[in-house]
Design a protein around this motif. Structure first.
Motif, PDB file in Angstrom:
ATOM      1  N   GLU A 207       0.818  -1.223   0.000  1.00 17.99           N
ATOM      2  CA  GLU A 207       0.000   0.000   0.000  1.00 17.99           C
ATOM      3  C   GLU A 207       0.845   1.264   0.000  1.00 17.99           C
ATOM      4  OE1 GLU A 207      -1.032  -1.610   3.700  1.00 17.99           O
ATOM      5  OE2 GLU A 207      -0.796  -3.187   2.179  1.00 17.99           O
ATOM      6  N   ASP A 208       2.083   1.153   0.453  1.00 20.29           N
ATOM      7  CA  ASP A 208       2.861   2.356   0.705  1.00 20.29           C
ATOM      8  C   ASP A 208       4.144   2.328  -0.137  1.00 20.29           C
ATOM      9  OD1 ASP A 208       4.342   4.417   1.688  1.00 20.29           O
ATOM     10  OD2 ASP A 208       4.004   3.937   3.809  1.00 20.29           O
ATOM     11  N   ALA A 209       4.185   3.163  -1.160  1.00 21.85           N
ATOM     12  CA  ALA A 209       5.338   3.189  -2.058  1.00 21.85           C
ATOM     13  C   ALA A 209       6.613   3.549  -1.303  1.00 21.85           C
ATOM     14  CB  ALA A 209       5.096   4.189  -3.193  1.00 21.85           C
ATOM     15  N   ASN A 210       6.488   4.384  -0.262  1.00 16.04           N
ATOM     16  CA  ASN A 210       7.668   4.753   0.528  1.00 16.04           C
ATOM     17  C   ASN A 210       8.304   3.542   1.184  1.00 16.04           C
ATOM     18  OD1 ASN A 210       7.447   7.442  -0.062  1.00 16.04           O
ATOM     19  ND2 ASN A 210       6.234   7.913   1.774  1.00 16.04           N
ATOM     20  N   CYS A 211       7.461   2.630   1.645  1.00 17.74           N
ATOM     21  CA  CYS A 211       7.982   1.432   2.301  1.00 17.74           C
ATOM     22  C   CYS A 211       8.768   0.583   1.323  1.00 17.74           C
ATOM     23  CB  CYS A 211       6.856   0.617   2.915  1.00 17.74           C
ATOM     24  SG  CYS A 211       6.509   1.154   4.584  1.00 17.74           S
ATOM     25  N   ARG A 212       8.278   0.534   0.090  1.00 15.70           N
ATOM     26  CA  ARG A 212       9.004  -0.207  -0.934  1.00 15.70           C
ATOM     27  C   ARG A 212      10.394   0.368  -1.130  1.00 15.70           C
ATOM     28  NH1 ARG A 212       8.380  -3.714  -5.420  1.00 15.70           N
ATOM     29  NH2 ARG A 212      10.235  -2.971  -6.473  1.00 15.70           N
ATOM     30  N   VAL A 213      10.439   1.711  -1.167  1.00 17.49           N
ATOM     31  CA  VAL A 213      11.723   2.393  -1.347  1.00 17.49           C
ATOM     32  C   VAL A 213      12.660   2.097  -0.169  1.00 17.49           C
ATOM     33  CG1 VAL A 213      12.841   4.650  -1.527  1.00 17.49           C
ATOM     34  CG2 VAL A 213      10.734   4.203  -2.785  1.00 17.49           C
ATOM     35  N   ALA A 219      18.041  -3.325   1.169  1.00 18.24           N
ATOM     36  CA  ALA A 219      18.628  -4.395   0.371  1.00 18.24           C
ATOM     37  C   ALA A 219      19.956  -3.941  -0.239  1.00 18.24           C
ATOM     38  CB  ALA A 219      17.662  -4.829  -0.724  1.00 18.24           C
ATOM     39  N   LEU A 220      19.959  -2.716  -0.742  1.00 14.20           N
ATOM     40  CA  LEU A 220      21.171  -2.137  -1.330  1.00 14.20           C
ATOM     41  C   LEU A 220      22.266  -1.970  -0.290  1.00 14.20           C
ATOM     42  CD1 LEU A 220      20.086   0.672  -3.788  1.00 14.20           C
ATOM     43  CD2 LEU A 220      21.918  -1.004  -4.148  1.00 14.20           C
ATOM     44  N   LEU A 221      21.855  -1.444   0.855  1.00 13.92           N
ATOM     45  CA  LEU A 221      22.776  -1.229   1.965  1.00 13.92           C
ATOM     46  C   LEU A 221      23.452  -2.537   2.355  1.00 13.92           C
ATOM     47  CD1 LEU A 221      23.529   0.919   4.217  1.00 13.92           C
ATOM     48  CD2 LEU A 221      21.730  -0.146   5.559  1.00 13.92           C
ATOM     49  N   GLY A 222      22.649  -3.588   2.474  1.00 12.37           N
ATOM     50  CA  GLY A 222      23.187  -4.897   2.831  1.00 12.37           C
ATOM     51  C   GLY A 222      24.208  -5.357   1.802  1.00 12.37           C
ATOM     52  N   ARG A 223      23.856  -5.190   0.547  1.00  9.63           N
ATOM     53  CA  ARG A 223      24.768  -5.622  -0.502  1.00  9.63           C
ATOM     54  C   ARG A 223      26.073  -4.840  -0.416  1.00  9.63           C
ATOM     55  NH1 ARG A 223      22.044  -4.884  -5.730  1.00  9.63           N
ATOM     56  NH2 ARG A 223      20.345  -5.803  -4.520  1.00  9.63           N
ATOM     57  N   GLY A 224      25.943  -3.507  -0.245  1.00 11.20           N
ATOM     58  CA  GLY A 224      27.121  -2.642  -0.180  1.00 11.20           C
ATOM     59  C   GLY A 224      28.027  -2.994   0.986  1.00 11.20           C
ATOM     60  N   LEU A 225      27.427  -3.353   2.101  1.00 14.32           N
ATOM     61  CA  LEU A 225      28.213  -3.655   3.301  1.00 14.32           C
ATOM     62  C   LEU A 225      28.632  -5.120   3.352  1.00 14.32           C
ATOM     63  CD1 LEU A 225      26.107  -1.713   5.966  1.00 14.32           C
ATOM     64  CD2 LEU A 225      28.372  -1.083   5.122  1.00 14.32           C
ATOM     65  N   ALA A 238       2.532 -11.481  -3.664  1.00 17.05           N
ATOM     66  CA  ALA A 238       2.914 -10.159  -4.174  1.00 17.05           C
ATOM     67  C   ALA A 238       4.121  -9.607  -3.416  1.00 17.05           C
ATOM     68  CB  ALA A 238       1.732  -9.190  -4.065  1.00 17.05           C
ATOM     69  N   MET A 239       4.126  -9.784  -2.096  1.00 17.74           N
ATOM     70  CA  MET A 239       5.275  -9.330  -1.298  1.00 17.74           C
ATOM     71  C   MET A 239       6.530 -10.082  -1.709  1.00 17.74           C
ATOM     72  SD  MET A 239       3.770  -9.155   2.555  1.00 17.74           S
ATOM     73  CE  MET A 239       2.189  -8.403   2.890  1.00 17.74           C
ATOM     74  N   LEU A 240       6.370 -11.388  -1.899  1.00 19.66           N
ATOM     75  CA  LEU A 240       7.509 -12.208  -2.303  1.00 19.66           C
ATOM     76  C   LEU A 240       8.054 -11.723  -3.637  1.00 19.66           C
ATOM     77  CD1 LEU A 240       9.376 -14.661  -2.112  1.00 19.66           C
ATOM     78  CD2 LEU A 240       7.543 -16.047  -3.086  1.00 19.66           C
ATOM     79  N   ARG A 244      11.834 -10.437  -4.344  1.00 20.34           N
ATOM     80  CA  ARG A 244      12.698 -11.181  -5.259  1.00 20.34           C
ATOM     81  C   ARG A 244      13.374 -10.252  -6.253  1.00 20.34           C
ATOM     82  NH1 ARG A 244       9.087 -16.212  -6.910  1.00 20.34           N
ATOM     83  NH2 ARG A 244      10.104 -17.861  -5.721  1.00 20.34           N
ATOM     84  N   GLY A 245      12.636  -9.206  -6.675  1.00 21.14           N
ATOM     85  CA  GLY A 245      13.186  -8.270  -7.641  1.00 21.14           C
ATOM     86  C   GLY A 245      14.305  -7.414  -7.061  1.00 21.14           C
ATOM     87  N   MET A 246      14.438  -7.417  -5.740  1.00 18.04           N
ATOM     88  CA  MET A 246      15.396  -6.500  -5.106  1.00 18.04           C
ATOM     89  C   MET A 246      16.754  -7.119  -4.870  1.00 18.04           C
ATOM     90  SD  MET A 246      13.073  -4.685  -2.265  1.00 18.04           S
ATOM     91  CE  MET A 246      11.454  -4.060  -2.674  1.00 18.04           C
ATOM     92  N   GLY A 247      16.876  -8.411  -5.063  1.00 17.22           N
ATOM     93  CA  GLY A 247      18.166  -9.036  -4.823  1.00 17.22           C
ATOM     94  C   GLY A 247      18.004 -10.441  -4.327  1.00 17.22           C
ATOM     95  N   ASP A 248      19.143 -11.001  -3.964  1.00 18.07           N
ATOM     96  CA  ASP A 248      19.170 -12.404  -3.585  1.00 18.07           C
ATOM     97  C   ASP A 248      19.180 -12.476  -2.082  1.00 18.07           C
ATOM     98  OD1 ASP A 248      19.521 -15.112  -3.505  1.00 18.07           O
ATOM     99  OD2 ASP A 248      21.678 -14.999  -3.868  1.00 18.07           O
ATOM    100  N   PHE A 249      18.025 -12.647  -1.473  1.00 20.70           N
ATOM    101  CA  PHE A 249      18.085 -12.838  -0.037  1.00 20.70           C
ATOM    102  C   PHE A 249      17.076 -13.822   0.536  1.00 20.70           C
ATOM    103  CE2 PHE A 249      15.014  -9.443   0.664  1.00 20.70           C
ATOM    104  CZ  PHE A 249      15.403  -8.415  -0.188  1.00 20.70           C
ATOM    105  N   LYS A 250      17.212 -14.014   1.824  1.00 19.84           N
ATOM    106  CA  LYS A 250      16.351 -14.958   2.511  1.00 19.84           C
ATOM    107  C   LYS A 250      15.118 -14.248   3.036  1.00 19.84           C
ATOM    108  CE  LYS A 250      19.299 -16.835   5.590  1.00 19.84           C
ATOM    109  NZ  LYS A 250      19.758 -17.768   6.631  1.00 19.84           N
ATOM    110  N   GLY A 251      14.107 -15.025   3.354  1.00 21.56           N
ATOM    111  CA  GLY A 251      12.911 -14.429   3.923  1.00 21.56           C
ATOM    112  C   GLY A 251      12.149 -15.434   4.754  1.00 21.56           C
ATOM    113  N   GLN A 252      11.159 -14.928   5.453  1.00 18.46           N
ATOM    114  CA  GLN A 252      10.308 -15.783   6.272  1.00 18.46           C
ATOM    115  C   GLN A 252       8.950 -15.111   6.407  1.00 18.46           C
ATOM    116  OE1 GLN A 252      13.237 -14.939   9.791  1.00 18.46           O
ATOM    117  NE2 GLN A 252      11.276 -15.449  10.770  1.00 18.46           N
ATOM    118  N   GLY A 253       7.946 -15.877   6.722  1.00 17.36           N
ATOM    119  CA  GLY A 253       6.621 -15.292   6.891  1.00 17.36           C
ATOM    120  C   GLY A 253       5.534 -16.322   6.695  1.00 17.36           C
ATOM    121  N   TYR A 254       4.304 -15.900   6.935  1.00 13.47           N
ATOM    122  CA  TYR A 254       3.180 -16.822   6.910  1.00 13.47           C
ATOM    123  C   TYR A 254       2.958 -17.440   5.536  1.00 13.47           C
ATOM    124  CZ  TYR A 254       2.012 -14.990  11.548  1.00 13.47           C
ATOM    125  OH  TYR A 254       2.042 -14.628  12.863  1.00 13.47           O
TER     126      TYR A 254
END
Ligand code: C2E
Ligand code: CA
Ligand code: CA
Ligand code: CA
Length: 275
Positions: A207-213, A219-225, A238-240, A244-254
């Motif tokens: 719902e919130d484009a800012n949250c996406r940003v 994700a970028l910060l993690g990659r950089g560091l 949809a969240m997944l 997925r489009g943001m990079g290669d990482f792990k996740g968890q959730g219902y």
């Protein structure tokens, strides 16, 4: 007239007294549960978002009280912290979890949450190591999740703890990233192994484009560091997709499943050939 004027005050005292009594009774019930080692570890899958493969589990404490029913961990952990029960409660749960996790496939990790109160114990790292040895569980498979809120009180102590855990080979995750006052400051001051994006950001992405940003930036910060990122609170495809489009990482959730007890977790792993 005087009596009527006091009625709201009297009502307030009655409500306060009832509240205190409830809290006191819950504290006694929790004390009893700890004495009987009655708390149960549940396990939530941590998954590689690209492949969907299970990489490990986060242990989450569960308490079923005969008097109060299922009590949320946010509530009983807070009581345990205030009453000095937290160390024993946590040790019991971690000991059980290590025994359970020892039967999982050897590449699967176990994550445990550590309360800020436990971080004040100078022997904490030592105790953890002892438990690992007792369970014959390699430290490299254990991850400790520390919340930002716990790090402000004593940064020197937090630094000593994080360093000694890492020296043993244990991974340290900065939990609830983004919700504290100085997330970025903590990252600079302490040598974490990974970052966990708080579920409030993940869940609001739709719902919130800012949250996406914000999630994208983390994700970028993690990659950089060079810090692997894990996202929690993934509830929908949809969240997944966004993650997925943001990079290669792990996740968890219902989306992957609710936290389950040891028996159900064991059955799931058997089904997937992960024992
Ligand atoms: P946390 O470490 O942020 O754990 C994640 C919480 O989010 C868990 O709640 C989990 O059940 C819930 N969750 C996971 N996936 C989803 C999802 O897709 N949607 C939603 N809405 N929620 C999801 P839980 O089990 O109620 O635990 C709450 C908090 O209690 C934990 O937050 C953690 O801070 C604390 N906690 C739980 N177990 C322990 C423990 O053994 N020791 C300590 N110190 N704290 C614990
Ligand atoms: Ca991957
Ligand atoms: Ca956590
Ligand atoms: Ca969280």
């Amino acid at each position: 007239a005087k009596k009527a004027g006091n009625a709201p005050v009297q009502w307030f005292y009655n409500a306060l007294e009832a509240e205190l009594r409830y809290r006191c009774e819950m504290e006694m019930a929790l004390r009893d549960a700890v004495a009987k080692d009655a708390l149960e570890p549940y396990y939530e899958q941590q998954v590689d978002l690209d492949s969907g493969e299970i990489r490990g589990f986060e242990m989450l404490a569960r308490w079923h009280s005969s008097q109060f029913g299922q009590v949320p961990p946010d509530i009983f952990i807070a009581i345990a912290e205030e009453t000095g029960l937290i160390d024993r409660l946590s040790e019991q749960l971690i000991a059980k979890a290590l025994r359970h996790a020892a039967s999982w496939a050897p590449h699967l990790t176990l994550s445990v949450n550590i309360s800020p109160v436990q971080m004040r114990d100078p022997w904490f790292a030592q105790k953890l190591l002892k438990m690992l040895v007792a369970a014959n569980f390699p430290p490299q498979r254990l991850e400790v999740e520390i919340t930002e809120s716990g790090l402000h009180q004593n940064i020197a102590m937090a630094h000593a703890l994080v360093t000694s855990l890492r020296n043993q080979g244990i991974k340290v995750t900065l939990d609830d990233f983004g919700t504290g006052y100085s997330s970025l400051g903590q990252l600079r001051r302490l040598p974490f192994d990974r970052i966990k994006i708080d579920r409030s950001f993940v869940m609001a992405m739709g719902e919130d484009a800012n949250c996406r940003v914000i999630v994208e930036a983390i994700a970028l910060l993690g990659r950089g560091l060079g810090l692997p990122v894990i996202a929690e609170g993934i509830e929908t495809p949809a969240m997944l997709d966004s993650l997925r489009g943001m990079g290669d990482f792990k996740g968890q959730g219902y989306l992957y499943g609710r936290p389950q007890n040891a028996t159900t977790t064991h059955a799931l792993l058997a089904e997937r050939g992960l024992l």
